[in-house]
Design a protein around this motif. Structure first.
Motif, short mmCIF file in Angstrom:
data_model
loop_
_atom_site.label_atom_id
_atom_site.label_comp_id
_atom_site.label_asym_id
_atom_site.label_seq_id
_atom_site.Cartn_x
_atom_site.Cartn_y
_atom_site.Cartn_z
N VAL A 156 -38.25 -60.18 -0.57
CA VAL A 156 -38.89 -60.12 -1.89
C VAL A 156 -37.80 -60.09 -2.95
CG1 VAL A 156 -40.33 -58.75 -3.42
CG2 VAL A 156 -40.94 -58.96 -1.01
N VAL A 157 -37.90 -61.00 -3.93
CA VAL A 157 -36.91 -61.01 -5.01
C VAL A 157 -37.51 -60.60 -6.35
CG1 VAL A 157 -35.43 -62.70 -3.88
CG2 VAL A 157 -37.25 -63.50 -5.40
N ALA A 158 -38.84 -60.65 -6.47
CA ALA A 158 -39.50 -60.21 -7.71
C ALA A 158 -40.97 -59.95 -7.41
CB ALA A 158 -39.36 -61.26 -8.81
N GLU A 159 -41.56 -59.04 -8.17
CA GLU A 159 -42.99 -58.79 -8.02
C GLU A 159 -43.52 -58.12 -9.27
OE1 GLU A 159 -44.98 -55.86 -7.51
OE2 GLU A 159 -43.31 -54.55 -8.03
N THR A 208 -42.60 -62.99 -5.64
CA THR A 208 -41.68 -64.11 -5.42
C THR A 208 -40.80 -63.77 -4.23
OG1 THR A 208 -41.64 -64.64 -7.78
CG2 THR A 208 -39.88 -65.56 -6.42
N VAL A 209 -40.75 -64.69 -3.26
CA VAL A 209 -39.95 -64.49 -2.06
C VAL A 209 -38.88 -65.57 -2.00
CG1 VAL A 209 -41.89 -63.44 -0.85
CG2 VAL A 209 -41.46 -65.90 -0.59
N ALA A 210 -37.83 -65.30 -1.24
CA ALA A 210 -36.74 -66.27 -1.07
C ALA A 210 -36.26 -66.24 0.37
CB ALA A 210 -35.58 -65.95 -2.02
N GLU A 241 -37.13 -70.49 -3.22
CA GLU A 241 -38.08 -69.47 -3.64
C GLU A 241 -39.52 -69.98 -3.60
OE1 GLU A 241 -37.11 -67.74 -7.39
OE2 GLU A 241 -35.29 -66.76 -6.63
N LEU A 242 -40.45 -69.05 -3.45
CA LEU A 242 -41.88 -69.35 -3.49
C LEU A 242 -42.58 -68.17 -4.15
CD1 LEU A 242 -44.37 -71.08 -2.57
CD2 LEU A 242 -44.40 -69.66 -0.49
N ARG A 243 -43.47 -68.48 -5.09
CA ARG A 243 -44.26 -67.43 -5.74
C ARG A 243 -45.66 -67.42 -5.15
NH1 ARG A 243 -44.53 -67.25 -12.18
NH2 ARG A 243 -45.81 -69.10 -11.86
N LEU A 244 -46.16 -66.22 -4.83
CA LEU A 244 -47.47 -66.07 -4.19
C LEU A 244 -48.32 -65.08 -4.95
CD1 LEU A 244 -45.09 -65.64 -1.64
CD2 LEU A 244 -47.10 -66.51 -0.43
N ILE A 245 -49.64 -65.20 -4.77
CA ILE A 245 -50.57 -64.19 -5.28
C ILE A 245 -51.10 -63.41 -4.08
CG2 ILE A 245 -52.53 -65.79 -5.22
CD1 ILE A 245 -51.98 -63.02 -7.84
N TRP A 246 -51.08 -62.09 -4.20
CA TRP A 246 -51.61 -61.21 -3.15
C TRP A 246 -52.84 -60.53 -3.74
CZ3 TRP A 246 -48.21 -56.98 -0.31
CH2 TRP A 246 -48.96 -56.43 0.74
N TRP A 247 -54.02 -61.07 -3.41
CA TRP A 247 -55.26 -60.55 -3.97
C TRP A 247 -55.49 -59.11 -3.52
CZ3 TRP A 247 -56.53 -63.50 -7.74
CH2 TRP A 247 -56.42 -64.89 -7.66
N LEU A 267 -45.18 -53.30 -0.18
CA LEU A 267 -44.42 -54.53 0.02
C LEU A 267 -43.42 -54.33 1.16
CD1 LEU A 267 -43.65 -55.51 -3.67
CD2 LEU A 267 -44.85 -56.96 -2.03
N PRO A 268 -43.04 -55.40 1.83
CA PRO A 268 -41.98 -55.27 2.84
C PRO A 268 -40.68 -54.81 2.18
CG PRO A 268 -42.50 -57.58 2.42
CD PRO A 268 -43.54 -56.78 1.73
N GLU A 269 -40.03 -53.84 2.79
CA GLU A 269 -38.82 -53.26 2.21
C GLU A 269 -37.56 -53.84 2.84
OE1 GLU A 269 -39.42 -49.10 2.75
OE2 GLU A 269 -41.00 -48.98 1.24
N ALA A 270 -37.73 -54.87 3.65
CA ALA A 270 -36.59 -55.51 4.29
C ALA A 270 -37.01 -56.93 4.66
CB ALA A 270 -36.15 -54.72 5.51
N GLN A 271 -36.15 -57.65 5.37
CA GLN A 271 -36.46 -59.03 5.74
C GLN A 271 -37.74 -59.08 6.56
OE1 GLN A 271 -34.35 -61.67 8.86
NE2 GLN A 271 -33.15 -61.96 6.98
N PHE A 272 -38.57 -60.12 6.31
CA PHE A 272 -39.88 -60.17 6.94
C PHE A 272 -40.32 -61.61 7.17
CE2 PHE A 272 -40.53 -60.55 2.44
CZ PHE A 272 -41.63 -61.37 2.28
N ASP A 273 -41.36 -61.75 8.00
CA ASP A 273 -42.03 -63.03 8.21
C ASP A 273 -43.38 -62.98 7.49
OD1 ASP A 273 -39.90 -63.60 9.86
OD2 ASP A 273 -40.96 -62.99 11.68
N LEU A 274 -43.80 -64.11 6.97
CA LEU A 274 -44.98 -64.16 6.10
C LEU A 274 -46.00 -65.15 6.63
CD1 LEU A 274 -46.27 -63.59 3.19
CD2 LEU A 274 -45.05 -65.65 2.47
N VAL A 275 -47.29 -64.81 6.48
CA VAL A 275 -48.38 -65.77 6.67
C VAL A 275 -49.00 -66.04 5.30
CG1 VAL A 275 -50.62 -66.25 7.71
CG2 VAL A 275 -48.87 -65.04 9.02
#
Length: 768
Positions: free
Chosen positions: A494-497, A510-512, A518-524, A531-539
């Motif tokens: 996570v680089v921004a939220e 925003t993830v990188a 980078e990719l910006r996502l909406i989390w409804w 939020l993940p506090e370290a490196q993670f995998d995303l669906v």
């Protein structure tokens, strides 16, 4: 902590070359169709293109011919037809469709939608009596009636013809009606079988016009059907999918001025309306009216050509929607508090909770959210005696049958495999809960977890583009029976939220990856999730959106799990807390703190001492030392501030801001609006207004709508901004009274939260 859903990668099998060539485009489209059971080219192409689908005849439905004959006779004799609907979106649109279709034939039509708080679902005999005083000659139900034996028999005894149109599950016997038009009477797999209530109403009007040889504007009615299909989560099979495809196309160029105004309020581009917009922005607004008020005006809203009337009703809808959000938040937090307080409830095979003060109009919404979070069936009940509420299920449990197994304890119940409503004497609640949990335990596998998240494939961030998204969109619209495709992206950070939405209930993240793509996502509804506090995998899921006329890729956050590297990286973090809430000399201690820690960030709102430099929530930035001077108006605002500042030390005073009453709040908000008009061109940040008034942003929006309803100014919300105009609309006293009541409730909620904030253990609400 809620259990995690397992991730399962979809297995793909070889498909015939001719099938891939016929479908064309990205191979993922053909593979998805093939795996979902569309094995012939004709089936697959008809799924993708409604022009290639052959819709079923309305007369496939049992009793359709009889229903058309009864309506034809009533129209020719100018007999009064009473349409009896339901208050959810499916019922609202079904009622509107029947009224509009019948009036187009010159019918004498009246309608009634039950008021939820007074009547609940169905047909109440005492309300029928009141309708008989006005007089009607034929009763036509929609989205209701299949189990209303007593009320319908009473009408039948008066020799009044009855047509029942419904889609709910059949009872052991048919209702006493002259025609019962329900797709559940068809065989399994019939293309009409999964129609919602508005879909059945559509078939009746289409059949009626065909039998009379009259032309019908199908597209205009299909708009209403699309709204009902999505809002009622109808399975997209056969004609249900076809009507949704057609309806979405018509919605994008609708002439209904009420919907056009609603799209403006929701900041939607009509030309890009899709099923997601209906499910997350349009249907919740319409549902709010039925859940919290009287849905009868929605028929006028959906049919009127009067722009001023559409504007008036749209303002009421926005006010109701704000109230729905607020009440949903209250009930969700209350339910979570009950769960956390009881180990038995947390570890039970289903969640069954009761609170006498929960607003009945939103318990179904909260039940759905708890199902998503905990992946187990949920029943939430409210009221004192009798108690009533809503149930939501998970795959593998027919919730209505599970509830029905305890029918000897109930006053009434009904619903679908995945959702139900029920009512029972409060004295029966302990026995009902015990027996229902035993039924669930017997029917669901022991230790069951959430339904697996099916992953269509793994992608890298640099592979995501609009071309791929447009190929995926060929499979849409998505929904029940045709789920959206999930994609996995590995090794992100996570680089921004930020939190977004009227209630700050959603997250924008925003993830990188390692290459800094980078990719910006909406989390409804993700604002309260960690939020993940370290490196993670995303669906995630991918869609196309429009920003100021420019197409862009959008992504929705579905789930995450820490990567192996992330698990190694993760470390606990603690915030140092200093508590001055009980201090009798707060200003002196604050002055001393400023001398000792001149770089500390002091957050304060409302009436503030002059000698100290305070910052509002809109001015905050990262700082190791945060001082909370005034008590926050809500946990959402507090969480937002903590995420912005990311402090290592928090000093809490929590003094009262001094403007919590209605008059003081409206005066402060009015002054801020006047300042924006005179100095900022009428543009103001909702967040800044919230800081000025020391209020939650939902209260700010409601207060501005109240000023407009009083005829003092005009407002137009644009995302996180409001545009204020000095022109004075005509005062609307009904809307003003409603909004004032809602605002008082919101302000009282903030006062209650501040009282809670003064006594709660700080460590439980302030952490990293």
């Amino acid at each position: 902590m809620s259990p995690k859903q397992p991730w399962v990668h979809v297995e793909t099998h070889p498909i015939p070359i001719e099938f891939q060539e016929a479908i064309g485009g990205h191979p993922l489209v053909a593979h998805t169709l093939y795996e979902r059971g569309y094995r012939t080219v004709d089936e697959a192409l008809a799924f993708l293109d409604p022009d290639l689908y052959h819709p079923s005849s309305a007369f496939d439905l049992p009793d359709m011919e009889r229903g058309c004959d009864l309506l034809t006779r009533a129209i020719s004799e100018q007999a009064c037809i009473l349409v009896w609907g339901d208050f959810d979106v499916d019922g609202q649109t079904a009622t509107t469709l029947l009224v509009e279709g019948l009036r187009g034939l010159g019918a004498n039509v009246r309608y009634h939608i039950p008021v939820r708080a007074k009547e609940s679902h169905g047909i109440r005999k005492e309300v029928l009596k009141a309708q008989l005083v006005q007089g009607f000659d034929l009763l036509l139900t929609c989205d209701t009636g299949i189990t209303e034996f007593e009320s319908l028999q009473w009408v039948r005894n008066l020799d009044i013809p009855i047509i029942v149109t419904d889609h709910h599950l059949l009872a052991e016997r048919m209702p006493p009606a002259d025609a019962v038009i329900n797709p559940q009477r068809l065989e399994e797999g019939h293309p009409l079988r999964t129609l919602p209530g508005v879909g059945v109403a559509y078939q009746l009007i289409e059949g009626l016009y065909a039998s009379l040889g009259r032309e019908l504007d199908l597209g205009r009615l299909q708009e209403l059907v699309a709204l009902g299909i999505v809002s009622d989560v109808a399975e997209q099979r056969g004609d249900t999918r076809y009507l949704l495809q057609r309806g979405l196309k018509s919605l994008r160029k609708t002439s209904r001025v009420g919907l056009i105004r609603l799209f403006e309020n929701a900041e939607l581009n009509p030309g890009l309306i899709n099923e997601g917009h209906i499910g997350f922005q349009i249907a919740p607004r319409l549902n709010a009216v039925g859940r919290l008020g009287d849905a009868n005006p929605m028929v006028e809203f959906l049919t009127t050509q009067d722009k001023s009337e559409a504007r008036r009703l749209a303002t009421l809808i926005e006010g109701m929607n704000i109230k729905r959000r607020s009440e949903t938040r209250q009930v969700e937090r209350g339910a979570e508090a009950q769960l956390q307080a009881s180990s038995d409830d947390r570890h039970a095979p289903a969640i069954v909770l009761h609170h006498p003060g929960w607003p009945g109009g939103v318990v179904g919404i909260v039940a759905s959210r708890l199902v998503e979070r905990y992946h187990k069936p949920v029943i939430l009940l409210t009221g004192e005696d009798p108690i009533s509420g809503s149930a939501r299920s998970v795959p593998g449990l027919h919730i209505t049958e599970a509830i029905g197994a305890q029918s000897d304890l109930l006053n009434n119940f009904g619903g679908h495999p995945m959702a139900a409503g029920l009512s029972l004497p409060v004295a029966h609640y302990p026995a009902f809960k015990r027996r229902f949990l035993a039924t669930v335990e017997a029917q669901l596998p022991s230790g069951a977890v959430g339904e697996p998240i099916e992953i269509a494939g793994s992608l890298r961030l640099d592979e995501l583009d609009l071309a791929l998204v447009r190929e995926i969109s060929r499979l849409g619209p998505f929904g029940q029976g045709n789920p959206a495709l999930n994609f996995r992206v590995n090794d992100l950070r996570v680089v921004a939220e930020s939190t977004v939405g009227i209630e700050r209930e959603h997250r924008q993240v925003t993830v990188a990856d390692k290459e800094n793509n980078e990719l910006r996502l909406i989390w409804w509804n993700g604002a309260d999730e960690r939020l993940p506090e370290a490196q993670f995998d995303l669906v995630c899921q991918l869609t196309e959106s429009d920003y100021k006329g420019t197409p862009q890729l959008s992504a929705e956050w579905i789930d995450f799990q820490l990567s192996e590297a992330g698990k190694v990286e993760i470390a606990s973090r603690q915030v140092e807390l200093i508590d001055y809430r009980a201090s009798l000399h707060s200003q002196d201690q604050l002055a001393q703190l400023v001398l000792e820690s001149p770089r500390a960030l002091i957050w304060g709102e409302g009436d503030l001492p002059n000698a100290i430099h305070f910052k509002g929530r809109h001015e905050l930035e990262k700082n190791p030392h945060l001082v909370i001077w005034t008590a926050p108006p809500s946990q959402t605002v507090l969480q937002h501030v903590l995420e912005l500042v990311q402090p290592k030390q928090v000093t809490v005073f929590a003094v009262e801001p001094g403007i919590g009453e209605l008059h003081a709040f409206m005066s402060r908000l009015g002054s801020a609006a006047k300042y924006a008009l005179n100095n900022l061109g009428g543009r103001a940040s909702i967040e800044r207004l919230g800081a000025t008034c020391a209020a939650d942003e939902s209260a700010v929006r409601t207060g501005l709508l109240l000023w407009e309803a009083r005829g003092m100014l005009s407002v137009n919300f644009k995302g996180e901004e409001v545009h204020i105009r000095a022109d004075r609309p005509e005062a609307d006293f009904d809307a003003s009274a409603l909004l004032e009541t809602m605002l008082k409730e919101l302000l009282e909620e903030s006062r209650a939260y501040r009282r809670y904030f003064h006594q709660v253990e700080l460590r439980s609400i302030i952490n990293r």
